[in-house]
Design a protein around this motif. Structure first.
Motif, PDB file in Angstrom:
ATOM      1  N   ALA A 162       0.970  -1.045  -0.246  1.00 36.63           N
ATOM      2  CA  ALA A 162      -0.137   0.304   0.547  1.00 36.63           C
ATOM      3  C   ALA A 162       1.108   1.506  -0.143  1.00 36.63           C
ATOM      4  O   ALA A 162       0.444   2.476  -0.115  1.00 36.63           O
ATOM      5  CB  ALA A 162      -0.719  -0.031   1.271  1.00 36.63           C
ATOM      6  N   PHE A 163       2.172   1.186   0.021  1.00 38.13           N
ATOM      7  CA  PHE A 163       2.594   2.142   0.190  1.00 38.13           C
ATOM      8  C   PHE A 163       4.078   2.808  -1.307  1.00 38.13           C
ATOM      9  O   PHE A 163       4.052   1.201  -2.302  1.00 38.13           O
ATOM     10  CB  PHE A 163       3.789   2.410   1.331  1.00 38.13           C
ATOM     11  N   ALA A 164       4.646   3.692  -1.388  1.00 40.28           N
ATOM     12  CA  ALA A 164       5.066   4.251  -2.757  1.00 40.28           C
ATOM     13  C   ALA A 164       6.362   3.913  -2.713  1.00 40.28           C
ATOM     14  O   ALA A 164       6.942   3.752  -1.806  1.00 40.28           O
ATOM     15  CB  ALA A 164       5.303   5.372  -3.110  1.00 40.28           C
ATOM     16  N   SER A 165       6.880   3.658  -3.612  1.00 36.47           N
ATOM     17  CA  SER A 165       8.162   3.279  -3.613  1.00 36.47           C
ATOM     18  C   SER A 165       9.496   4.071  -2.725  1.00 36.47           C
ATOM     19  O   SER A 165       9.016   5.222  -2.990  1.00 36.47           O
ATOM     20  CB  SER A 165       8.889   3.338  -5.314  1.00 36.47           C
ATOM     21  N   GLY A 166      10.517   3.630  -2.817  1.00 35.89           N
ATOM     22  CA  GLY A 166      11.023   4.851  -1.798  1.00 35.89           C
ATOM     23  C   GLY A 166      11.952   4.086  -0.106  1.00 35.89           C
ATOM     24  O   GLY A 166      11.499   2.756  -0.426  1.00 35.89           O
ATOM     25  N   VAL A 167      13.105   4.901  -0.137  1.00 31.45           N
ATOM     26  CA  VAL A 167      14.334   4.583   1.334  1.00 31.45           C
ATOM     27  C   VAL A 167      12.956   4.872   2.473  1.00 31.45           C
ATOM     28  O   VAL A 167      11.600   6.221   3.054  1.00 31.45           O
ATOM     29  CB  VAL A 167      14.495   5.848   1.213  1.00 31.45           C
ATOM     30  N   TYR A 168      12.741   4.003   3.156  1.00 28.73           N
ATOM     31  CA  TYR A 168      11.907   4.341   4.354  1.00 28.73           C
ATOM     32  C   TYR A 168      13.083   3.586   5.716  1.00 28.73           C
ATOM     33  O   TYR A 168      13.938   2.916   5.595  1.00 28.73           O
ATOM     34  CB  TYR A 168      10.075   2.756   4.914  1.00 28.73           C
ATOM     35  N   ILE A 169      11.978   3.764   7.295  1.00 30.93           N
ATOM     36  CA  ILE A 169      12.994   3.610   8.589  1.00 30.93           C
ATOM     37  C   ILE A 169      12.101   2.744   9.259  1.00 30.93           C
ATOM     38  O   ILE A 169      11.323   3.648   9.606  1.00 30.93           O
ATOM     39  CB  ILE A 169      13.453   5.096   9.395  1.00 30.93           C
ATOM     40  N   TYR A 170      12.962   2.125   9.623  1.00 27.08           N
ATOM     41  CA  TYR A 170      12.658   1.155  10.192  1.00 27.08           C
ATOM     42  C   TYR A 170      13.474   0.930  11.571  1.00 27.08           C
ATOM     43  O   TYR A 170      14.035   1.187  11.693  1.00 27.08           O
ATOM     44  CB  TYR A 170      12.601  -0.527  10.358  1.00 27.08           C
ATOM     45  N   ARG A 171      12.114   1.435  12.872  1.00 30.71           N
ATOM     46  CA  ARG A 171      12.715   1.221  14.744  1.00 30.71           C
ATOM     47  C   ARG A 171      12.106   0.346  15.597  1.00 30.71           C
ATOM     48  O   ARG A 171      11.328   0.531  15.364  1.00 30.71           O
ATOM     49  CB  ARG A 171      12.921   3.318  14.418  1.00 30.71           C
ATOM     50  N   LEU A 172      13.305   0.402  16.255  1.00 30.15           N
ATOM     51  CA  LEU A 172      12.743  -0.413  17.735  1.00 30.15           C
ATOM     52  C   LEU A 172      13.290  -0.009  18.382  1.00 30.15           C
ATOM     53  O   LEU A 172      14.111   0.292  18.722  1.00 30.15           O
ATOM     54  CB  LEU A 172      13.944  -1.892  17.441  1.00 30.15           C
ATOM     55  N   GLN A 173      12.235  -0.285  19.576  1.00 29.21           N
ATOM     56  CA  GLN A 173      12.312   0.949  20.717  1.00 29.21           C
ATOM     57  C   GLN A 173      12.073  -0.442  21.993  1.00 29.21           C
ATOM     58  O   GLN A 173      11.218  -0.743  21.673  1.00 29.21           O
ATOM     59  CB  GLN A 173      11.453   2.294  21.110  1.00 29.21           C
ATOM     60  N   THR A 174      13.695  -0.315  22.976  1.00 32.47           N
ATOM     61  CA  THR A 174      12.507  -1.220  23.718  1.00 32.47           C
ATOM     62  C   THR A 174      13.369  -0.541  24.962  1.00 32.47           C
ATOM     63  O   THR A 174      14.612  -0.295  25.388  1.00 32.47           O
ATOM     64  CB  THR A 174      13.662  -2.702  23.402  1.00 32.47           C
ATOM     65  N   GLY A 175      12.849   0.192  25.973  1.00 33.72           N
ATOM     66  CA  GLY A 175      12.697   0.387  27.171  1.00 33.72           C
ATOM     67  C   GLY A 175      13.561   2.475  27.056  1.00 33.72           C
ATOM     68  O   GLY A 175      13.488   2.959  26.193  1.00 33.72           O
ATOM     69  N   GLU A 176      14.763   2.099  27.339  1.00 33.34           N
ATOM     70  CA  GLU A 176      15.974   3.335  26.760  1.00 33.34           C
ATOM     71  C   GLU A 176      16.420   3.101  25.565  1.00 33.34           C
ATOM     72  O   GLU A 176      17.497   4.055  25.077  1.00 33.34           O
ATOM     73  CB  GLU A 176      16.708   3.040  28.289  1.00 33.34           C
ATOM     74  N   ASN A 177      16.727   1.490  24.947  1.00 31.67           N
ATOM     75  CA  ASN A 177      16.943   1.826  23.708  1.00 31.67           C
ATOM     76  C   ASN A 177      16.822   1.868  23.170  1.00 31.67           C
ATOM     77  O   ASN A 177      15.297   1.501  22.557  1.00 31.67           O
ATOM     78  CB  ASN A 177      17.983  -0.462  23.968  1.00 31.67           C
ATOM     79  N   THR A 178      17.077   2.277  21.519  1.00 28.13           N
ATOM     80  CA  THR A 178      17.136   2.856  20.436  1.00 28.13           C
ATOM     81  C   THR A 178      17.504   2.193  19.333  1.00 28.13           C
ATOM     82  O   THR A 178      18.138   2.568  19.085  1.00 28.13           O
ATOM     83  CB  THR A 178      16.005   4.544  20.097  1.00 28.13           C
ATOM     84  N   LEU A 179      17.052   1.211  18.520  1.00 29.39           N
ATOM     85  CA  LEU A 179      17.704   1.087  17.213  1.00 29.39           C
ATOM     86  C   LEU A 179      16.835   1.542  15.864  1.00 29.39           C
ATOM     87  O   LEU A 179      15.836   1.380  15.492  1.00 29.39           O
ATOM     88  CB  LEU A 179      18.029  -0.058  17.141  1.00 29.39           C
ATOM     89  N   ALA A 180      17.606   2.041  14.804  1.00 23.28           N
ATOM     90  CA  ALA A 180      17.448   1.929  13.736  1.00 23.28           C
ATOM     91  C   ALA A 180      18.157   1.789  12.478  1.00 23.28           C
ATOM     92  O   ALA A 180      19.512   1.388  12.310  1.00 23.28           O
ATOM     93  CB  ALA A 180      16.734   3.600  13.886  1.00 23.28           C
ATOM     94  N   LYS A 181      17.265   0.917  11.283  1.00 26.27           N
ATOM     95  CA  LYS A 181      17.855   1.002  10.261  1.00 26.27           C
ATOM     96  C   LYS A 181      17.116   1.620   8.385  1.00 26.27           C
ATOM     97  O   LYS A 181      15.832   1.645   9.005  1.00 26.27           O
ATOM     98  CB  LYS A 181      18.306  -0.515   9.637  1.00 26.27           C
ATOM     99  N   LYS A 182      17.645   1.576   7.256  1.00 26.03           N
ATOM    100  CA  LYS A 182      16.678   2.059   6.452  1.00 26.03           C
ATOM    101  C   LYS A 182      16.807   0.489   5.422  1.00 26.03           C
ATOM    102  O   LYS A 182      17.310  -0.326   6.558  1.00 26.03           O
ATOM    103  CB  LYS A 182      17.659   2.708   4.976  1.00 26.03           C
ATOM    104  N   LEU A 183      15.482   0.412   4.783  1.00 24.45           N
ATOM    105  CA  LEU A 183      15.085  -0.477   3.210  1.00 24.45           C
ATOM    106  C   LEU A 183      14.621   0.717   2.971  1.00 24.45           C
ATOM    107  O   LEU A 183      14.017   1.919   2.860  1.00 24.45           O
ATOM    108  CB  LEU A 183      14.268  -1.171   4.506  1.00 24.45           C
ATOM    109  N   LEU A 184      15.287  -0.600   1.857  1.00 25.52           N
ATOM    110  CA  LEU A 184      14.089   0.539   0.225  1.00 25.52           C
ATOM    111  C   LEU A 184      13.469  -0.297  -0.244  1.00 25.52           C
ATOM    112  O   LEU A 184      13.425  -1.891  -0.927  1.00 25.52           O
ATOM    113  CB  LEU A 184      15.216   0.006  -0.576  1.00 25.52           C
ATOM    114  N   LEU A 185      12.117  -0.439  -0.572  1.00 32.00           N
ATOM    115  CA  LEU A 185      11.461  -0.533  -1.309  1.00 32.00           C
ATOM    116  C   LEU A 185      11.209  -0.251  -3.615  1.00 32.00           C
ATOM    117  O   LEU A 185      10.714   1.415  -3.224  1.00 32.00           O
ATOM    118  CB  LEU A 185       9.768  -0.151  -1.056  1.00 32.00           C
ATOM    119  N   LEU A 186      11.407  -0.882  -3.024  1.00 32.98           N
ATOM    120  CA  LEU A 186      10.872  -0.747  -5.404  1.00 32.98           C
ATOM    121  C   LEU A 186      10.085  -1.350  -5.968  1.00 32.98           C
ATOM    122  O   LEU A 186       9.857  -2.470  -5.840  1.00 32.98           O
ATOM    123  CB  LEU A 186      12.627  -1.227  -5.552  1.00 32.98           C
ATOM    124  N   LYS A 187       8.937  -1.327  -6.018  1.00 33.93           N
ATOM    125  CA  LYS A 187       8.398  -1.338  -7.408  1.00 33.93           C
ATOM    126  C   LYS A 187       8.046  -1.108  -9.070  1.00 33.93           C
ATOM    127  O   LYS A 187       9.027  -0.636  -9.247  1.00 33.93           O
ATOM    128  CB  LYS A 187       6.966  -0.816  -6.557  1.00 33.93           C
TER     129      LYS A 187
END
Length: 187
Positions: A162-187
């Motif tokens: 349901a989303f457009a092609s492009g770069v997105y960020i996914y972020r995991l938060q657990t308590g005081e820890n926050t981690l993030a990475k990029k992903l690329l959707l190509l249609k």
């Protein structure tokens, strides 16, 4: 030079890249920053030319290269080849503490993807985990996880049809820890 690229893996049709004049092919793996991680040369015979034709990657990350070999001493002699490069898992030593004391967020697979990808993360202890996807403007586009999770490795699928092609960020938060990475959707 014949070059085939799939994600962060390339196959070169000859090994002059490695300082040799042989006509073999080389498999080279890169990280996301373009740095070389590993390389391997395929030489079927010292008196032959080896040509890579195609490459594929399976769900486990194993690489398959197809090609053919020509024997220089026998005109017209040709043999087809399929080579499998197996991903070797990291071993866990008995009695050793091989677990991270911090949460880990892994790169999604496949990446780039269309339209479904897998996101893995690891929790060293039970925790309330929030895994969200954002667009590049920082707007939240999807909440994938928002619950208490046991200490273990977890996998979540994201269907981005349901989303457009492009770069997105996914972020995991657990308590005081926050981690993030990029992903690329190509249609």
């Amino acid at each position: 030079m014949n070059k085939i690229t799939l994600g962060f893996i390339s196959v070169f049709g000859w090994t002059k890249y490695f300082g040799s004049n042989n006509q073999d092919f080389a498999l080279v793996k890169y990280n996301a920053a373009g740095e070389e991680l590993a390389a391997d040369i395929y030489d079927s015979h010292p008196n032959s030319r080896d040509w890579a034709v195609a490459m594929a990657l399976d769900a486990a990350g194993n690489v398959y290269v197809t090609g053919y070999n020509e024997h220089l001493g026998s005109p017209g002699w040709q043999r087809n080849s399929v080579i499998k490069y197996t991903v070797t898992p990291v071993s866990i030593l008995p009695g050793a503490n091989n677990y991270s004391k911090e949460p880990l967020l892994y790169q999604n697979y496949p990446n780039p993807f269309n339209p479904v990808t897998q996101i893995r993360y690891s929790l060293p202890t039970a925790a309330h985990a929030i895994l969200k996807v954002y667009d590049l403007l920082g707007r939240e586009v999807e909440v994938l996880v928002n619950s208490r999770q046991p200490a273990s490795e977890h996998r979540v699928s994201w269907d981005a049809s349901a989303f457009a092609s492009g770069v997105y960020i996914y972020r995991l938060q657990t308590g005081e820890n926050t981690l993030a990475k990029k992903l690329l959707l190509l249609k």
